[in-house]
Design a protein around this motif. Structure first.
Motif, PDB file in Angstrom:
ATOM      1  N   GLU A  77       0.931  -0.672   0.155  1.00 16.48           N
ATOM      2  CA  GLU A  77       0.073  -0.335  -0.234  1.00 16.48           C
ATOM      3  C   GLU A  77       1.025   1.105   0.009  1.00 16.48           C
ATOM      4  O   GLU A  77       0.616   2.542  -1.014  1.00 16.48           O
ATOM      5  N   LYS A  78       1.874   1.240   0.665  1.00 19.25           N
ATOM      6  CA  LYS A  78       3.063   2.354   1.370  1.00 19.25           C
ATOM      7  C   LYS A  78       2.816   2.840   0.184  1.00 19.25           C
ATOM      8  O   LYS A  78       3.349   4.209  -1.368  1.00 19.25           O
ATOM      9  N   PHE A  79       3.718   1.891  -0.665  1.00 22.90           N
ATOM     10  CA  PHE A  79       4.774   2.214  -2.124  1.00 22.90           C
ATOM     11  C   PHE A  79       3.376   2.578  -3.309  1.00 22.90           C
ATOM     12  O   PHE A  79       4.433   3.365  -4.269  1.00 22.90           O
ATOM     13  N   PHE A  80       2.447   2.068  -4.094  1.00 24.03           N
ATOM     14  CA  PHE A  80       1.564   2.566  -4.472  1.00 24.03           C
ATOM     15  C   PHE A  80       0.508   3.602  -4.528  1.00 24.03           C
ATOM     16  O   PHE A  80       0.486   4.120  -5.133  1.00 24.03           O
ATOM     17  N   ASP A  84       0.836   6.927  -7.368  1.00 23.33           N
ATOM     18  CA  ASP A  84      -0.648   7.951  -7.380  1.00 23.33           C
ATOM     19  C   ASP A  84       0.618   8.797  -6.590  1.00 23.33           C
ATOM     20  O   ASP A  84      -0.371   9.642  -7.923  1.00 23.33           O
ATOM     21  N   LEU A  85       1.283   9.165  -6.007  1.00 24.25           N
ATOM     22  CA  LEU A  85       1.485  10.883  -5.826  1.00 24.25           C
ATOM     23  C   LEU A  85       2.601  11.668  -7.341  1.00 24.25           C
ATOM     24  O   LEU A  85       2.273  12.835  -8.085  1.00 24.25           O
ATOM     25  N   LEU A  86       3.240  10.395  -7.592  1.00 25.21           N
ATOM     26  CA  LEU A  86       4.117  10.825  -8.858  1.00 25.21           C
ATOM     27  C   LEU A  86       3.104  10.464  -9.971  1.00 25.21           C
ATOM     28  O   LEU A  86       3.617  11.463 -10.581  1.00 25.21           O
ATOM     29  N   GLU A  87       2.154  10.095 -10.319  1.00 23.04           N
ATOM     30  CA  GLU A  87       1.419   9.988 -11.501  1.00 23.04           C
ATOM     31  C   GLU A  87       0.471  11.844 -11.293  1.00 23.04           C
ATOM     32  O   GLU A  87       0.304  12.159 -12.300  1.00 23.04           O
ATOM     33  N   LYS A  91       1.053  14.901 -13.580  1.00 21.89           N
ATOM     34  CA  LYS A  91      -0.563  15.629 -14.683  1.00 21.89           C
ATOM     35  C   LYS A  91      -0.275  17.027 -13.581  1.00 21.89           C
ATOM     36  O   LYS A  91      -0.820  17.693 -15.262  1.00 21.89           O
ATOM     37  N   ILE A  92       0.435  17.449 -12.883  1.00 23.57           N
ATOM     38  CA  ILE A  92       0.557  18.904 -12.484  1.00 23.57           C
ATOM     39  C   ILE A  92       1.407  19.206 -13.223  1.00 23.57           C
ATOM     40  O   ILE A  92       0.859  20.927 -13.539  1.00 23.57           O
ATOM     41  N   ASN A  93       2.684  18.673 -13.283  1.00 23.91           N
ATOM     42  CA  ASN A  93       3.421  19.026 -14.228  1.00 23.91           C
ATOM     43  C   ASN A  93       2.559  19.832 -16.521  1.00 23.91           C
ATOM     44  O   ASN A  93       3.451  20.060 -16.684  1.00 23.91           O
ATOM     45  N   GLU A  94       2.225  18.471 -16.888  1.00 25.06           N
ATOM     46  CA  GLU A  94       1.718  18.535 -17.646  1.00 25.06           C
ATOM     47  C   GLU A  94       0.385  19.788 -17.969  1.00 25.06           C
ATOM     48  O   GLU A  94       0.366  20.561 -18.638  1.00 25.06           O
ATOM     49  N   LEU A  95      -0.309  19.733 -16.995  1.00 29.30           N
ATOM     50  CA  LEU A  95      -1.058  20.767 -16.506  1.00 29.30           C
ATOM     51  C   LEU A  95      -0.604  22.112 -16.676  1.00 29.30           C
ATOM     52  O   LEU A  95      -1.022  22.927 -17.526  1.00 29.30           O
ATOM     53  N   ASN A  96       0.849  22.098 -15.813  1.00 33.38           N
ATOM     54  CA  ASN A  96       0.991  23.658 -15.999  1.00 33.38           C
ATOM     55  C   ASN A  96       1.941  24.175 -17.226  1.00 33.38           C
ATOM     56  O   ASN A  96       1.617  25.099 -17.828  1.00 33.38           O
ATOM     57  N   LEU A 135       3.438  22.174  -3.393  1.00 32.62           N
ATOM     58  CA  LEU A 135       3.953  21.235  -2.362  1.00 32.62           C
ATOM     59  C   LEU A 135       4.378  20.264  -3.970  1.00 32.62           C
ATOM     60  O   LEU A 135       5.313  19.161  -2.954  1.00 32.62           O
ATOM     61  N   PHE A 136       4.071  19.951  -5.171  1.00 32.38           N
ATOM     62  CA  PHE A 136       4.423  19.146  -5.956  1.00 32.38           C
ATOM     63  C   PHE A 136       5.397  19.567  -7.201  1.00 32.38           C
ATOM     64  O   PHE A 136       5.862  18.743  -8.088  1.00 32.38           O
ATOM     65  N   THR A 137       6.313  20.711  -6.976  1.00 28.62           N
ATOM     66  CA  THR A 137       7.382  21.441  -7.984  1.00 28.62           C
ATOM     67  C   THR A 137       8.752  20.934  -6.278  1.00 28.62           C
ATOM     68  O   THR A 137       8.795  21.214  -5.867  1.00 28.62           O
TER      69      THR A 137
END
Length: 137
Positions: A77-80, A84-87, A91-96, A135-137
């Motif tokens: 669970e922790k690894f998965f 999900d966080l990496l994905e 996605k945030i980078n793609e949206l940027n 948070l995500f960069t």
């Protein structure tokens, strides 16, 4: 207790088609505990849509030379959650990139982006966007 009818889930044949593997592969992964299935009252197996990504992950790790036992350890669970966080970050980078491209295009068309955007976005929304970016960069 309410009977499970598989609504919103994938049948094994649908999952196999979408994940581009055989039904036999899905059976094997399910028996090994790499995939989880829910059973209907008629004993049909149904899978979450997230099983597609899970199979893709398994197949990628197999190509990288890992054994199924090693892959099973990685699928804790922790690894998965980290996957999900990496994905989400991707996605945030793609949206940027998409937003930058749209803003650039609007600028070329003479759109005064700062004033117009400020009128459309509330302070709370802007603050939230900034916090997410930090948070995500």
């Amino acid at each position: 207790m309410e009977e499970f009818d598989g609504a919103g889930k994938l049948k094994i044949s649908e999952l196999a088609e979408r994940a581009k593997v055989t039904k036999r592969t899905i059976d094997y992964y399910t028996k090994l505990g790499l995939l989880n299935a829910e059973r209907s009252s008629s004993k049909y197996r149904f899978y979450d849509h997230s099983s597609i990504k899970r199979i893709e992950f398994i197949e990628d790790r197999k190509k990288a030379g890992l054994t199924l036992n090693e892959i099973k350890k990685e699928l804790s669970e922790k690894f998965f959650e980290e996957i999900d966080l990496l994905e989400l970050r991707l996605k945030i980078n793609e949206l940027n990139r998409d937003v930058s491209a749209v803003l650039s295009r609007l600028e070329k068309l003479g759109f005064k982006k700062d004033d117009e955007i400020k009128k459309k976005i509330s302070h709370e929304s802007l603050s939230l966007i900034q916090k997410l970016l930090l948070l995500f960069t």
